[in-house]
Each structure stands twice: as structure tokens, then as C-alpha cells.
Design a protein around this motif. Structure first.
Motif, PDB file in Angstrom:
ATOM      1  N   THR A   8     -25.146 -70.762  93.861  1.00 51.61           N
ATOM      2  CA  THR A   8     -24.506 -70.021  94.163  1.00 51.61           C
ATOM      3  C   THR A   8     -23.321 -69.167  93.582  1.00 51.61           C
ATOM      4  OG1 THR A   8     -24.049 -69.799  96.186  1.00 51.61           O
ATOM      5  CG2 THR A   8     -26.447 -70.478  96.244  1.00 51.61           C
ATOM      6  N   SER A  32     -26.570 -69.791  89.654  1.00 51.27           N
ATOM      7  CA  SER A  32     -26.655 -68.775  89.868  1.00 51.27           C
ATOM      8  C   SER A  32     -26.108 -67.592  90.152  1.00 51.27           C
ATOM      9  CB  SER A  32     -28.068 -68.092  91.261  1.00 51.27           C
ATOM     10  OG  SER A  32     -27.164 -69.094  92.391  1.00 51.27           O
ATOM     11  N   VAL A  60     -28.702 -63.537  97.110  1.00 46.85           N
ATOM     12  CA  VAL A  60     -28.230 -63.716  98.278  1.00 46.85           C
ATOM     13  C   VAL A  60     -28.515 -63.222  98.793  1.00 46.85           C
ATOM     14  CG1 VAL A  60     -27.034 -66.085  97.627  1.00 46.85           C
ATOM     15  CG2 VAL A  60     -26.177 -63.920  98.868  1.00 46.85           C
TER      16      VAL A  60
END
Length: 275
Positions: A8, A32, A60
Motif C-alpha cells: 500500500t 496500490s 486504505v
């Protein structure tokens, strides 16, 4: 079977370098980010090196975005072997200068979003009976200092969560690793929100500005984000990884000093170092 990694916050800094490092190790890496328009640098590097790397949109803070991204990965690859929880941000400002909403937003991204991702990914890893979760904390997850209580508290919370998860998930073959960088040479500090320092009547303005100045000076000579990625690769390769991996000479120095000194001695030491 090719192993699959998800990172992430991959648009820059630690996330970008970690995504590339994992892809170089042969993982099909899903890098991501909330805004995929920021993927140009990462895509160019991956293309030049011929790496197996996919860009995936993931905010997120949004449950539906997390579920959608994980569903896409499972549909395409049917497994997730590495999860690197890197996305996060910081707020400068002493406690009285922050609103509770600002505190909640800090925890939402730096703590609850990570808990959400782990709750989504850990059942997959349990079914596989294998996997590694890497939580990017900070040396500030073990050392408190003025000016950033929201950020520091969120990292302290992440450290506690990670310790609990090591007990809960190890019976299922899942490793949980905490990475504790010191000051890293990225745009992290330039991107920090500074509500407290912008209040001209704040009684904490002087101390906040001193801490900001001290940390920014350290950032100019900070540890390159690639060194953090290298430590992550080393950690996930180990059969029995350690719970924690400090990264950077400053992080190691502060943690060693905290270990060797009394609480009062360490407070005085930190005051001299930071402000």
C-alpha cells in the motif's frame, strides 16, 4: 507457484522502493495507491527492468476500496503471500492545537486502515497456511516527543497491534514483522499537515517549530527509502524473522540510547537532540 505481494502507498518513497524490490525478487507485485495517476515513476522503472508489477487502485480509508482491490487480486492470482502496510501520513501539532477529528483521521489511516487490511487478508493467508504481514511503523512507535502526538500515538498503537498479531497468526504459518524507520529522505515531512504550527496564538508554537526544524534538518541527511526496502526483503526471507527491524543510524541510535538510559536521562538526551 509464483508468490504474490501487495504494497500500500506505493506512489513514492518507501512504498515505491518496496514494490520494486519485491518485484525484483520474483514476486508478482500489486503496487496500490489511492491515485493511480501518480504511478508513472513506478511504471517506468518496472518497464525498464522488465518486472512483473501491476498498479491497483486502493484507498486504505475506504472499506469498499479495500474489498474491491483484494477481490481483484484473488480473482487474478488466487493468493496473497506478502502484505506490506505502508500507506500513512503525519500531523504536526501539539495536543491542544489539534481537534479530535484530526486525531481520529490520523488513526483512521495509520491504524484502523491497517487493521481493516489485515482482517481482509489474514483469512486468505490462514487458508494458505502461509504468509507475511509487514507493518511499517516508525522509531516514533517506541519513542515519544513533542509536536506530533497524533502520529506518534498511532504508531504506538500499531506496534501493540502487531505484537498481538504475532501470537494470534503464528499458529497459522503467518509472520508479522514491524519495520521501524528513522528519518527517511522522502517527501513525507513536506507532506505532513501542520495545523498546530499555523496557529499564531498557540502557546506551543515555539516548541512545535523547533521540533519541525530539527526533524527537517535530519531529513536532509536521512536514510534513503531503498534501505528500508532492502531491510524488508531481508526480513521476509528469514525463516524466523525478528519482531522488529529498526532502519537507519538515527533510529538505531535513539533506540539504543532509550535502552541504556533511565526515562529521565533519555528525556534530557532527546531534548538536546531534537530541540
Amino acid at each position: 507457484m509464483q508468490k504474490i505481494a501487495l504494497v500500500t502507498g506505493s506512489s513514492n518513497g518507501i512504498g515505491l522502493e518496496t514494490a520494486l524490490a519485491l518485484a525484483r525478487e520474483g514476486y508478482h507485485t500489486y503496487a496500490s495507491m489511492r491515485d493511480t495517476k501518480k504511478a508513472a515513476e513506478l511504471l517506468n522503472s518496472a518497464k525498464k527492468e522488465g518486472l512483473e508489477l501491476s498498479i491497483i487502485q486502493l484507498d486504505v480509508d475506504r472499506e469498499e476500496s479495500v474489498k474491491s482491490a483484494i477481490s481483484q487480486i484473488m480473482s487474478e492470482k488466487q493468493r496473497i503471500d506478502i502484505l506490506v502496510n505502508n500507506a500513512g501520513y503525519g500531523i504536526f501539532g501539539c495536543l491542544e492545537d489539534l481537534t479530535l477529528d484530526e486525531m481520529r483521521q490520523q488513526f483512521e489511516t495509520n491504524f484502523f486502515a491497517i487493521a481493516r487490511l489485515i482482517q481482509t487478508v489474514s483469512p486468505i493467508m490462514r487458508k494458505q497456511q502461509s504468509g507475511t504481514i509487514v507493518n511499517i511503523s516508525s522509531v516514533a512507535g517506541r519513542i515519544g516527543f513533542p509536536g506530533t502526538p497524533a502520529y506518534i500515538s498511532s504508531k504506538f498503537a500499531l506496534e501493540g497491534l502487531s505484537e498481538c498479531l504475532r501470537y494470534e497468526l503464528s499458529p497459522f504459518g503467518i509472520n508479522v514483522i514491524i519495520i521501524e524507520p528513522g528519518v527517511i529522505k522522502t517527501n513525507f515531512f513536506n507532506a505532513m499537515r501542520m495545523p498546530g504550527s499555523q496557529k499564531p496564538d498557540s502557546p506551543y508554537k515555539e516548541i512545535t517549530n523547533k521540533v519541525i526544524g530539527g526533524i527537517k534538518m535530519m531529513a536532509e541527511m536521512g536514510t534513503p527509502p531503498k534501505e528500508v526496502a532492502d531491510v524488508i526483503i531481508k526480513a521476509i526471507k528469514e525463516k524466523n524473522p525478528l519482531p522488529r527491524y529498526p532502519v537507519g543510524n538515527d533510529a538505531i541510535m535513539f533506540l539504543e540510547a532509550k535502552k541504556m538510559k533511565t526515562d529521565i536521562e533519555f528525556e534530557n538526551y532527546l531534548k538536546k537532540e531534537l530541540f
